[in-house]
Design an enzyme around this catalytic site. Sequence first.
Site, short mmCIF file in Angstrom:
data_model
loop_
_atom_site.label_atom_id
_atom_site.label_comp_id
_atom_site.label_asym_id
_atom_site.label_seq_id
_atom_site.Cartn_x
_atom_site.Cartn_y
_atom_site.Cartn_z
N ASN A 183 3.13 3.62 -2.20
CA ASN A 183 1.70 3.44 -1.91
C ASN A 183 1.45 3.72 -0.44
O ASN A 183 2.33 3.52 0.40
CB ASN A 183 1.27 2.00 -2.23
CG ASN A 183 -0.22 1.78 -2.05
OD1 ASN A 183 -1.03 2.64 -2.42
ND2 ASN A 183 -0.60 0.64 -1.50
N HIS A 218 -1.05 2.51 2.59
CA HIS A 218 -1.98 1.42 2.91
C HIS A 218 -2.48 1.58 4.34
O HIS A 218 -1.68 1.76 5.26
CB HIS A 218 -1.30 0.07 2.73
CG HIS A 218 -2.23 -1.07 2.99
ND1 HIS A 218 -3.18 -1.47 2.06
CD2 HIS A 218 -2.42 -1.86 4.07
CE1 HIS A 218 -3.89 -2.47 2.56
NE2 HIS A 218 -3.44 -2.72 3.78
N SER A 241 0.68 2.43 6.77
CA SER A 241 2.01 2.11 6.26
C SER A 241 2.21 2.80 4.91
O SER A 241 1.29 2.86 4.09
CB SER A 241 2.16 0.60 6.03
OG SER A 241 1.91 -0.13 7.21
N ASP A 275 0.42 -5.11 -1.69
CA ASP A 275 0.65 -4.53 -0.36
C ASP A 275 1.82 -5.20 0.35
O ASP A 275 1.87 -5.23 1.59
CB ASP A 275 -0.61 -4.60 0.51
CG ASP A 275 -1.78 -3.84 -0.10
OD1 ASP A 275 -1.54 -2.81 -0.75
OD2 ASP A 275 -2.93 -4.29 0.06
C1 GRF Z 1 -6.68 5.92 2.02
O1 GRF Z 1 -7.21 5.58 3.27
C2 GRF Z 1 -5.59 4.97 1.62
O2 GRF Z 1 -4.92 4.43 2.70
C3 GRF Z 1 -6.35 3.90 0.91
O3 GRF Z 1 -7.37 4.57 0.24
C4 GRF Z 1 -7.69 5.77 0.93
C5 GRF Z 1 -7.65 6.89 -0.06
O4 GRF Z 1 -8.21 8.06 0.46
N1 GRF Z 1 -5.45 3.15 0.07
P1 GRF Z 1 -8.15 9.42 -0.38
O5 GRF Z 1 -8.70 9.12 -1.76
O6 GRF Z 1 -6.73 9.87 -0.43
O7 GRF Z 1 -9.03 10.36 0.37
#
Ligand code: GRF
Length: 218
Positions: A114, A116, A143, A152
């Site tokens: 993932n 984050h 991260s 998370d």
């Molecule tokens: C990213 O900022 C990620 O960290 C968070 O959601 C956002 C997704 O953006 N979990 P995208 O859909 O890849 O543009």
Amino acid sequence: MSAAAQPRLPIVVLISGNGSNLQTLIDAAARGELPVDIRAVISNRPAAYGLERARRAGIPAVVVNHGGYPGRAAFDAALQRAIDAHQPGLVVLAGFMRILTPEFVAHYHGRMLNVHPSLLPAFRGLDTHRRALEAGVKEHGVSIHFVTAELDGGPVVAQEKIPVLPGDDAESLAQRVQAAEHILYPRVIRWFAEGRLTLRENRAMLDGEPVKVLATNE
Ligand code: GRF
């Protein structure tokens, strides 16, 4: 060995929205810089723009709408079936905004990552940029972590610090964090695809050694 001859890891990418991280994976794979075969993109939201990005790249775009299931367990079971139909070696969460059941997470133990938008363990959960600004931190960031049952909370694989600048608002901060995501996530997925990154006894290992991540509470 040419890029074409390199073995490619089958992956499935889960999204809920825009899919900008997905796009960086599509592009890196197309350039021969990321040895993965994106077998499917799955969204829990039918309107996610990332589905369109997948279709444009000729990748199967699948919707498993959480609204169509009576509860989390039923949704996760359907999601698992949709993923496993593609037999991925890695499941990539890229802006996938659902909490997952422990059973689902256990099924993909050591093969689900993932991204984050914070320097974990700081600011788990939602709305990280606003909360970072409110807390007055000088450094924020991104991260990448293995997914475990703790939200998370799985072992961190890589982090990138982003300085908080005077005058930043949540949007400007989010933009810089996202730019870092777009570099860091493909790099980490490449490590995994190359067999260099593993999860062993709840520790992320790179080339057989525990990964060194940034200290986040200094
Ligand atoms: C990213 O900022 C990620 O960290 C968070 O959601 C956002 C997704 O953006 N979990 P995208 O859909 O890849 O543009």
